[in-house]
Design a protein around this motif. Structure first.
Motif, mmCIF file in Angstrom:
data_model
loop_
_atom_site.group_PDB
_atom_site.id
_atom_site.type_symbol
_atom_site.label_atom_id
_atom_site.label_comp_id
_atom_site.label_asym_id
_atom_site.label_seq_id
_atom_site.Cartn_x
_atom_site.Cartn_y
_atom_site.Cartn_z
ATOM 1 N N GLN A 286 -9.474 4.495 -17.108
ATOM 2 C CA GLN A 286 -10.731 3.761 -17.036
ATOM 3 C C GLN A 286 -11.808 4.770 -16.871
ATOM 4 O OE1 GLN A 286 -9.883 0.806 -13.929
ATOM 5 N NE2 GLN A 286 -7.788 0.697 -14.340
ATOM 6 N N ALA A 287 -13.116 4.152 -16.764
ATOM 7 C CA ALA A 287 -14.085 5.223 -16.911
ATOM 8 C C ALA A 287 -14.640 4.999 -15.379
ATOM 9 C CB ALA A 287 -15.379 4.098 -17.575
ATOM 10 N N GLY A 288 -15.303 6.248 -15.071
ATOM 11 C CA GLY A 288 -15.967 6.378 -13.680
ATOM 12 C C GLY A 288 -15.068 6.621 -12.701
ATOM 13 N N PHE A 289 -15.365 5.988 -11.680
ATOM 14 C CA PHE A 289 -14.725 6.581 -10.264
ATOM 15 C C PHE A 289 -13.217 6.410 -10.376
ATOM 16 C CE2 PHE A 289 -13.534 5.172 -5.902
ATOM 17 C CZ PHE A 289 -13.782 6.356 -5.275
ATOM 18 N N ALA A 290 -12.539 5.321 -11.215
ATOM 19 C CA ALA A 290 -11.102 4.986 -10.657
ATOM 20 C C ALA A 290 -10.478 6.622 -11.463
ATOM 21 C CB ALA A 290 -10.926 4.009 -11.989
ATOM 22 N N LYS A 291 -11.160 7.263 -12.275
ATOM 23 C CA LYS A 291 -10.483 8.781 -12.493
ATOM 24 C C LYS A 291 -9.931 9.396 -11.576
ATOM 25 C CE LYS A 291 -12.553 9.225 -17.123
ATOM 26 N NZ LYS A 291 -13.466 10.128 -17.861
ATOM 27 N N THR A 292 -10.506 9.181 -10.365
ATOM 28 C CA THR A 292 -10.143 10.215 -9.142
ATOM 29 C C THR A 292 -9.382 9.366 -8.295
ATOM 30 O OG1 THR A 292 -11.942 9.227 -7.918
ATOM 31 C CG2 THR A 292 -12.814 11.238 -9.363
ATOM 32 N N GLU A 293 -8.967 8.257 -8.553
ATOM 33 C CA GLU A 293 -7.984 7.562 -7.633
ATOM 34 C C GLU A 293 -6.528 7.913 -8.081
ATOM 35 O OE1 GLU A 293 -10.590 3.441 -7.044
ATOM 36 O OE2 GLU A 293 -8.921 3.381 -8.167
ATOM 37 N N GLU A 294 -5.855 8.060 -6.741
ATOM 38 C CA GLU A 294 -4.415 8.543 -7.006
ATOM 39 C C GLU A 294 -3.551 7.562 -5.922
ATOM 40 O OE1 GLU A 294 -2.192 12.177 -5.891
ATOM 41 O OE2 GLU A 294 -2.742 12.504 -7.939
ATOM 42 N N PHE A 295 -2.519 6.728 -6.479
ATOM 43 C CA PHE A 295 -1.712 5.810 -5.775
ATOM 44 C C PHE A 295 -0.863 6.559 -4.883
ATOM 45 C CE2 PHE A 295 -3.676 2.807 -8.607
ATOM 46 C CZ PHE A 295 -3.684 1.481 -7.834
ATOM 47 N N ASP A 296 -0.737 6.149 -3.768
ATOM 48 C CA ASP A 296 0.385 6.995 -2.791
ATOM 49 C C ASP A 296 1.365 5.694 -2.350
ATOM 50 O OD1 ASP A 296 1.299 9.139 -0.985
ATOM 51 O OD2 ASP A 296 0.691 7.854 0.557
ATOM 52 N N CYS A 297 0.976 4.743 -2.367
ATOM 53 C CA CYS A 297 1.575 3.507 -1.888
ATOM 54 C C CYS A 297 1.402 2.239 -2.328
ATOM 55 C CB CYS A 297 1.776 3.589 -0.342
ATOM 56 S SG CYS A 297 2.481 2.228 0.365
ATOM 57 N N MET A 298 2.410 1.488 -2.855
ATOM 58 C CA MET A 298 1.856 0.181 -3.392
ATOM 59 C C MET A 298 3.152 -0.804 -2.848
ATOM 60 S SD MET A 298 -0.428 -1.723 -5.089
ATOM 61 C CE MET A 298 -0.347 -3.177 -5.891
ATOM 62 N N VAL A 299 2.910 -1.861 -2.191
ATOM 63 C CA VAL A 299 4.151 -2.969 -2.060
ATOM 64 C C VAL A 299 3.301 -4.392 -2.348
ATOM 65 C CG1 VAL A 299 5.154 -1.526 -0.055
ATOM 66 C CG2 VAL A 299 3.060 -3.116 0.694
ATOM 67 N N GLN A 300 4.271 -5.075 -2.661
ATOM 68 C CA GLN A 300 3.694 -6.432 -2.993
ATOM 69 C C GLN A 300 4.767 -7.641 -2.727
ATOM 70 O OE1 GLN A 300 3.977 -7.086 -7.570
ATOM 71 N NE2 GLN A 300 1.899 -7.300 -7.475
ATOM 72 N N ASN A 301 4.090 -8.640 -2.413
ATOM 73 C CA ASN A 301 4.889 -9.800 -2.030
ATOM 74 C C ASN A 301 4.604 -11.041 -3.070
ATOM 75 O OD1 ASN A 301 6.011 -12.465 -1.018
ATOM 76 N ND2 ASN A 301 5.747 -11.524 1.032
ATOM 77 N N LEU A 302 5.064 -11.284 -3.884
ATOM 78 C CA LEU A 302 4.738 -12.244 -5.314
ATOM 79 C C LEU A 302 4.800 -13.684 -4.531
ATOM 80 C CD1 LEU A 302 6.755 -10.756 -8.218
ATOM 81 C CD2 LEU A 302 4.268 -10.632 -7.419
ATOM 82 N N ALA A 303 5.708 -13.863 -3.497
ATOM 83 C CA ALA A 303 5.639 -15.195 -3.164
ATOM 84 C C ALA A 303 4.526 -15.639 -2.270
ATOM 85 C CB ALA A 303 7.007 -15.502 -2.375
ATOM 86 N N ALA A 304 3.860 -14.805 -1.666
ATOM 87 C CA ALA A 304 2.698 -14.906 -0.841
ATOM 88 C C ALA A 304 1.321 -14.618 -1.712
ATOM 89 C CB ALA A 304 2.814 -13.988 0.604
ATOM 90 N N GLY A 305 1.649 -13.796 -2.823
ATOM 91 C CA GLY A 305 0.578 -13.483 -3.543
ATOM 92 C C GLY A 305 -0.361 -12.396 -2.677
ATOM 93 N N SER A 306 0.297 -11.533 -1.978
ATOM 94 C CA SER A 306 -0.440 -10.545 -1.435
ATOM 95 C C SER A 306 0.366 -8.911 -1.697
ATOM 96 C CB SER A 306 -0.016 -10.893 0.094
ATOM 97 O OG SER A 306 0.975 -10.922 0.516
ATOM 98 N N ASN A 307 -0.639 -7.753 -1.315
ATOM 99 C CA ASN A 307 -0.185 -6.490 -1.501
ATOM 100 C C ASN A 307 -0.861 -5.794 -0.573
ATOM 101 O OD1 ASN A 307 -2.537 -5.399 -2.826
ATOM 102 N ND2 ASN A 307 -2.135 -6.842 -4.357
ATOM 103 N N ILE A 308 -0.143 -4.444 -0.556
ATOM 104 C CA ILE A 308 -0.766 -3.441 0.217
ATOM 105 C C ILE A 308 -0.816 -2.216 -0.565
ATOM 106 C CG2 ILE A 308 -0.891 -2.200 2.342
ATOM 107 C CD1 ILE A 308 1.064 -4.152 3.599
ATOM 108 N N MET A 309 -1.946 -1.589 -0.633
ATOM 109 C CA MET A 309 -1.952 -0.288 -1.423
ATOM 110 C C MET A 309 -2.507 0.677 -0.519
ATOM 111 S SD MET A 309 -4.681 -1.463 -4.397
ATOM 112 C CE MET A 309 -6.441 -1.814 -4.027
ATOM 113 N N ILE A 310 -2.311 2.186 -0.875
ATOM 114 C CA ILE A 310 -2.885 3.261 -0.297
ATOM 115 C C ILE A 310 -3.298 4.212 -1.571
ATOM 116 C CG2 ILE A 310 -2.756 5.186 1.167
ATOM 117 C CD1 ILE A 310 -0.934 3.561 2.840
ATOM 118 N N LEU A 311 -4.499 4.675 -1.421
ATOM 119 C CA LEU A 311 -5.083 5.343 -2.463
ATOM 120 C C LEU A 311 -5.764 6.856 -2.112
ATOM 121 C CD1 LEU A 311 -5.756 2.166 -3.572
ATOM 122 C CD2 LEU A 311 -6.071 3.617 -5.566
#
Length: 407
Positions: A286-311
């Motif tokens: 992706q362009a711009g700022f997203a190039k510097t992002e690096e995911f460390d953690c990602m969890v997802q609850n599809l039933a509740a439609g929610s997630n937590i992420m750490i970058l």
């Protein structure tokens, strides 16, 4: 008047080299004194058949001038080694060392942050450094000072903090040093006069030389201390003090964030390392700022439609810049799928053991709302982003209760 000790030719006192044989050893004679012809020396050097030259004041005015006045006996490199005082050499050599260290740091940052655009800065700095080393030119010194001054101002405007102050001081110290060297060189080219600092020098010159040596040694020791401080800085985290977290079952721990996340049930899906790498690759495309992002953690609850992420935000920028860029990215991302979001800054809030700037995001489409709460803040020397996404604020508040201080 003076007389050459090899061929016996008489020359004016300002002549440094004999026009006949090139010798620089002369004997002073008075005007009424007859020249003593060293026939043995002349015969040995092949000058017995040379015509005699007689010089006196008022005769042959053209020859009264130094015939070698405009002839360069030494190259600029030879002149620098022999005829430039030690204090100037010490300044130049110290400056070279600091500039080389600066170039190494630039290359290290290019590799560390994976930002190939920094290579242009490295190339410019390398050209300036090579120009200074080979020419000792005032022009390159001025370019050097201007370059680092502009870089400092640009860094201050972009990041609210100036970098490279030591390089600026070194660059401006090169301006008077190269000016003095250029002045000595021009004087030598026009008159042929010089002081050979490699030869035996008077006491005054020796004292200056000793002072220059002391200054050079002190500058070298200061540079060593600076390098050691830099190594300690790198050992303690360097430019990237953010460390990856780890999972044990449904518990996530990150010491650099002083944060623990305890998931309440198996309804939450934890992204594996391969999936995180895919997210990172997608972000880099992706362009711009997203190039510097690096995911460390990602969890997802599809039933509740929610997630937590750490970058981890790897770029070199301020917290204010990061917040503005995140706002822009969220606006563009939501606009394409749901509509223009409402983003507000909720001030400083604590999450786990650290304090962050909190952003509240809300977007609605066809009567359906989505909420996001983003925490942005410094982690040691770098920035981190922690995001919670859910259908309503109550869900986000509940997810935040999963988080606790590690220590």
């Amino acid at each position: 008047m003076q007389q050459c000790q090899i061929c016996g030719r008489q020359c004016q006192d300002n002549v440094k080299f004999c026009p006949s044989c090139g010798n620089n050893n002369f004997t002073q004679i008075t005007e009424n004194q007859q020249p003593e012809q060293n026939t043995d020396a002349a015969a040995q050097n092949g000058y017995q058949n040379q015509p005699e030259y007689s010089y006196s004041y008022g005769q042959n005015q053209a020859n009264d001038q130094d015939p070698f006045a405009h002839e360069i006996k030494m190259t600029k490199s030879q002149f620098y080694k022999r005829c430039v005082p030690s204090n100037l050499k010490g300044e130049m050599n110290t400056a070279y060392g600091i500039l080389i260290l600066n170039l190494v740091v630039f290359l290290g940052l290019t590799y560390w942050y994976e930002e190939p655009e920094r290579l242009l800065d490295c190339a410019v700095l390398a050209v300036i450094l090579l120009g200074l080393i080979f020419t000792k030119s005032l022009v390159f010194a001025i370019i050097d000072a201007a370059y680092f001054t502009c870089a400092f101002i640009l860094s201050f405007v972009q990041n609210q903090r100036g970098t490279g102050l030591l390089a600026i001081i070194v660059a401006f110290s090169l301006v008077p040093a190269t000016y003095k060297i250029g002045k000595l060189w021009k004087q030598y080219k026009s008159t042929g006069e010089y002081v050979d600092y490699n030869a035996e020098t008077p006491n005054a010159a020796k004292k200056k030389s000793k002072t220059a040596i002391v200054i050079s040694v002190a500058a070298f020791l200061i540079m060593i201390v600076a390098v050691c401080a830099g190594l300690i800085f790198l050992r303690d985290g360097g430019f990237s003090s953010f460390e990856r977290g780890s999972w044990e079952g449904t518990r996530y721990e990150n010491e650099s964030l002083n944060l623990a996340i305890d998931l309440p049930s198996s309804a939450w899906r934890i992204f594996e390392e391969e999936e995180l790498e895919e997210l990172n690759e997608e972000a880099k495309s992706q362009a711009g700022f997203a190039k510097t992002e690096e995911f460390d953690c990602m969890v997802q609850n599809l039933a509740a439609g929610s997630n937590i992420m750490i970058l981890h935000l790897k770029g070199s920028f301020s917290e204010k810049e990061a917040i503005e860029e995140i706002k822009t990215n969220l606006t563009e991302s939501y606009r394409q799928q749901y509509g223009v979001p409402i983003i507000t800054e909720a001030g400083k809030k604590k999450l786990g053991g650290e304090t962050y700037t909190c952003l509240e995001v809300r977007v609605s489409i066809y009567g359906v709302s989505m909420y996001q709460r983003v925490y942005v803040g410094k982690v040691g020397r770098e920035l981190c982003e922690i995001g919670f996404t859910g259908p309503d604020k109550q869900t986000i508040d509940e997810m935040e209760r999963f988080c606790s201080e590690l220590n």
